[in-house]
Enzyme design. Structure first.
Site, PDB file in Angstrom:
ATOM      1  N   LYS A  52       1.296  -0.826  -0.329  1.00  0.00           N
ATOM      2  CA  LYS A  52       0.173  -0.041   0.111  1.00  0.00           C
ATOM      3  C   LYS A  52       0.599   1.296  -0.125  1.00  0.00           C
ATOM      4  O   LYS A  52       0.935   2.348  -0.823  1.00  0.00           O
ATOM      5  CB  LYS A  52      -0.903  -0.007   1.234  1.00  0.00           C
ATOM      6  CG  LYS A  52      -1.859  -0.839   0.749  1.00  0.00           C
ATOM      7  CD  LYS A  52      -3.099  -1.081   2.475  1.00  0.00           C
ATOM      8  CE  LYS A  52      -3.626  -2.598   2.025  1.00  0.00           C
ATOM      9  NZ  LYS A  52      -4.453  -3.098   2.869  1.00  0.00           N
ATOM     10  N   GLN A  96      -5.467  -2.171   8.750  1.00  0.00           N
ATOM     11  CA  GLN A  96      -4.406  -3.150   7.824  1.00  0.00           C
ATOM     12  C   GLN A  96      -5.511  -4.588   9.179  1.00  0.00           C
ATOM     13  O   GLN A  96      -5.161  -4.351  10.203  1.00  0.00           O
ATOM     14  CB  GLN A  96      -3.304  -3.940   8.828  1.00  0.00           C
ATOM     15  CG  GLN A  96      -3.030  -4.998   8.070  1.00  0.00           C
ATOM     16  CD  GLN A  96      -3.381  -4.436   6.355  1.00  0.00           C
ATOM     17  OE1 GLN A  96      -3.367  -3.961   5.626  1.00  0.00           O
ATOM     18  NE2 GLN A  96      -4.314  -5.804   5.537  1.00  0.00           N
ATOM     19  N   ASP A 119     -11.494   2.260   2.460  1.00  0.00           N
ATOM     20  CA  ASP A 119     -11.376   0.420   3.018  1.00  0.00           C
ATOM     21  C   ASP A 119     -13.244  -0.171   2.100  1.00  0.00           C
ATOM     22  O   ASP A 119     -13.467  -1.380   1.869  1.00  0.00           O
ATOM     23  CB  ASP A 119     -11.109  -0.129   3.654  1.00  0.00           C
ATOM     24  CG  ASP A 119     -10.127  -1.202   3.663  1.00  0.00           C
ATOM     25  OD1 ASP A 119      -9.442  -1.135   3.020  1.00  0.00           O
ATOM     26  OD2 ASP A 119      -9.491  -1.387   4.809  1.00  0.00           O
TER      27      ASP A 119
END
Length: 281
Positions: A52, A96, A119
């Site tokens: 990322k 995460q 997300d």
């Protein structure tokens, strides 16, 4: 022989487009920044977080990294999220997953400002998707739609079967396919006559987390097969939920593992970061 749907190539196309958009925003005086929070040092999470960061660097947006120890408390994590929610220089916040067992993922996801939920996991983002309102879309399903469209595969009017009903892939995937005017069936571990159901699919999307479970008996000849799975086989080699060697000869197009859906997830996360500017304006 099936056409191989190349996620690496398509994701690179998207990243090049995003690089231009990021440059355009910079000339307008707008910087884009993603904050990534990782708790603990799960090896797979470390790889994802590194990728990322590389993606942000590649398209020319900023990234802030918070690598917290395993013993970080839920309150400490929520405090950091609140701080990032309030920062005008942070456009996207990503925590995460998975988190350590002592932290409730649901509480953490709900704590993220929906306007920074790149997300696409916040209930408000999911609700917006359900009723066709603007909002962030979960990255893997959004990536699959792009993969199909950019590979010249028509979705409208097709019979699509999504195998798997997770909040991260299965459910949002079915909603996005509906948005594209497909006829959608969601199948799962309790579905009766599973082979019969999946064999109807013009487009079969598999996200069940069982290595090589889907063999040719589950697939209609000429179908398009999208494999979301990422597993290790008995030789510790990466493989998907689809038995590629068995299925590939009978379908019209198929994604490999690795190199299929995986690269698209990060491309769409970066897309959401760029989109955040519009949603927050």
């Amino acid at each position: 022989m099936a056409a191989i749907i190349d996620g690496k190539t398509v994701s690179l196309q998207i990243k090049e487009e995003l690089k231009q958009k990021a440059a355009d925003l910079r000339t307008q005086g707008t910087a884009v920044t993603l904050a990534v929070i990782q708790v603990g040092d799960n090896p797979a999470s470390c790889v994802y977080v590194r990728n990322k960061k590389k993606g942000c660097e590649y398209i020319g947006i900023g990234s802030l990294s918070y690598e917290l120890p395993e013993e970080t408390t839920q309150d400490e994590l929520l405090s950091l999220i609140r701080e990032l929610n309030g920062r005008g220089d942070v456009n996207g916040i990503l925590v995460q997953l998975p988190l350590p067992a002592h932290i409730d993922e649901d509480t953490v996801i709900k704590a993220i400002d929906p306007q920074k939920d790149v997300d696409g996991f916040h209930p408000q983002s999911v609700g917006a998707l359900c009723i066709g309102q603007p909002g962030f879309v979960s990255c893997t399903p959004a990536g699959i739609i792009q993969l199909l469209k950019r590979s010249g595969i028509s979705i409208e009017g097709k019979e699509c079967v999504v195998l798997g009903r997770s909040n991260i892939v299965g459910k949002p995937m079915s909603l996005l396919l509906l948005r594209e005017n497909a006829t959608v069936t969601i199948a799962h571990s309790r579905t009766k006559n599973l082979k019969e159901v999946t064999s109807r699919a013009d487009i079969l999307i598999v996200a069940i987390g069982k290595p090589k479970m889907i063999t040719r008996e589950y697939v209609k000849e000429g179908a398009v097969v999208i494999d979301v799975g990422i597993n290790r086989d008995e030789n510790n080699k990466l493989c998907g939920d689809v038995d590629f060697e068995d299925v590939e000869p009978i379908c019209s197009a198929i994604t490999p593992v690795p190199g299929g859906v995986g690269p698209m997830t990060i491309a769409m996360l970066l897309n959401n970061c760029i989109e955040s500017v519009r949603l927050q304006s």
